[in-house]
Design a protein around this motif. Structure first.
Motif, PDB file in Angstrom:
ATOM      1  N   HIS A 201       0.923  -1.317   0.032  1.00 37.65           N
ATOM      2  CA  HIS A 201       0.193  -0.110   0.088  1.00 37.65           C
ATOM      3  C   HIS A 201       0.815   1.046   0.007  1.00 37.65           C
ATOM      4  O   HIS A 201       0.296   2.389   0.489  1.00 37.65           O
ATOM      5  CB  HIS A 201      -0.973   0.049   1.278  1.00 37.65           C
ATOM      6  CG  HIS A 201      -0.351  -0.110   2.424  1.00 37.65           C
ATOM      7  ND1 HIS A 201       0.201  -1.188   2.881  1.00 37.65           N
ATOM      8  CD2 HIS A 201       0.113   0.640   3.529  1.00 37.65           C
ATOM      9  CE1 HIS A 201       0.746  -1.310   4.218  1.00 37.65           C
ATOM     10  NE2 HIS A 201       0.858   0.082   4.488  1.00 37.65           N
TER      11      HIS A 201
ATOM     12  N   SER B  49      -1.555  -2.704  -3.901  1.00 36.84           N
ATOM     13  CA  SER B  49      -2.966  -2.843  -4.134  1.00 36.84           C
ATOM     14  C   SER B  49      -3.477  -2.044  -5.161  1.00 36.84           C
ATOM     15  O   SER B  49      -4.745  -2.194  -5.684  1.00 36.84           O
ATOM     16  CB  SER B  49      -3.456  -2.454  -2.791  1.00 36.84           C
ATOM     17  OG  SER B  49      -3.190  -1.159  -2.510  1.00 36.84           O
ATOM     18  N   THR B  50      -2.926  -0.943  -5.812  1.00 35.85           N
ATOM     19  CA  THR B  50      -3.483  -0.294  -6.875  1.00 35.85           C
ATOM     20  C   THR B  50      -2.507  -0.122  -7.987  1.00 35.85           C
ATOM     21  O   THR B  50      -2.373   0.810  -8.547  1.00 35.85           O
ATOM     22  CB  THR B  50      -3.765   1.109  -6.342  1.00 35.85           C
ATOM     23  OG1 THR B  50      -2.494   1.784  -5.992  1.00 35.85           O
ATOM     24  CG2 THR B  50      -4.882   1.020  -5.272  1.00 35.85           C
TER      25      THR B  50
ATOM     26  N   GLU C  19      -3.607   1.180 -11.663  1.00 37.69           N
ATOM     27  CA  GLU C  19      -3.971   2.879 -11.599  1.00 37.69           C
ATOM     28  C   GLU C  19      -2.417   3.281 -11.671  1.00 37.69           C
ATOM     29  O   GLU C  19      -2.387   4.387 -12.376  1.00 37.69           O
ATOM     30  CB  GLU C  19      -4.749   3.114 -10.521  1.00 37.69           C
ATOM     31  CG  GLU C  19      -6.202   2.642 -10.437  1.00 37.69           C
ATOM     32  CD  GLU C  19      -6.204   1.292  -9.895  1.00 37.69           C
ATOM     33  OE1 GLU C  19      -5.344   0.879  -9.305  1.00 37.69           O
ATOM     34  OE2 GLU C  19      -7.418   0.876 -10.432  1.00 37.69           O
TER      35      GLU C  19
END
Length: 188
Positions: A117, A152-153, A156
């Motif tokens: 994260h 986690s992303t 993006e």
């Protein structure tokens, strides 16, 4: 082989202009390729297939890989006093280089944030891009991505750090530009 399947996938989709032949594509057959549809971080199959090519091309790719890896060893983490290499964000396996369009190269860098994260993953990607663009004179197409499953992303962030307009807009912010410059500055 991998390039052939990639090009078939591209040519079967939408109404795109006819691809043009590139003389120095490394493959078993002469394969037409469009410079508009170069493989990117979204097409993992290009990067998972080893090249079966000429010795001098492999040595040139290896030399570029070593230069880029050495440059990235010096990039500092935005939060910590350590370098990205010290924190294992960048390793020797992080950089992949393949030839394209005669004298150009596809360079892919997979980096591994220290935590899934990490709030500064985009900034780390900007620092990596800034260091390479400032120091590498070769003609390259650069893809910087978070290693699969390490954030986690990641999807993006991968879009963000590979979008020229977003990168340019981010670097127009003087505070962000100063932070990137401080991370990529070499100690004397």
């Amino acid at each position: 082989m991998f390039l052939t399947s990639f090009l078939k996938k591209i040519s079967s989709s939408e109404n795109k202009p006819q691809p043009t032949k590139v003389d120095n594509v490394i493959s078993e057959d002469a394969v037409p390729i469009s410079s508009v549809n170069l493989p990117s971080w979204k097409d993992g199959t290009v990067w998972s297939t080893p090249l079966g090519s000429q010795h001098d091309v492999i040595s040139q790719c290896q030399e570029i890989k070593e230069i880029i890896t050495d440059l990235l060893r010096m990039v500092k983490d935005p939060e910590k006093p350590n370098t990205l290499a010290d924190l294992q964000v960048i390793t020797d396996e992080s950089v992949q280089v393949q030839p394209f369009e005669g004298d150009g190269y596809l360079v892919r860098i997979d980096f591994n944030p220290t935590v899934p994260h990490c709030s500064l993953a985009s900034l780390i990607g900007l620092c990596i891009r800034g260091k390479i663009q400032k120091n590498v004179l070769e003609r390259i197409k650069l893809d910087i991505v978070i290693a699969k499953g390490k954030h986690s992303t990641e999807e993006e962030i991968n879009k963000q750090i590979n979008d020229k307009e977003r990168v340019a807009a981010a670097l127009e912010n003087p505070n962000l530009k100063e932070l990137v410059d401080s991370c990529i500055r070499e100690e004397e």
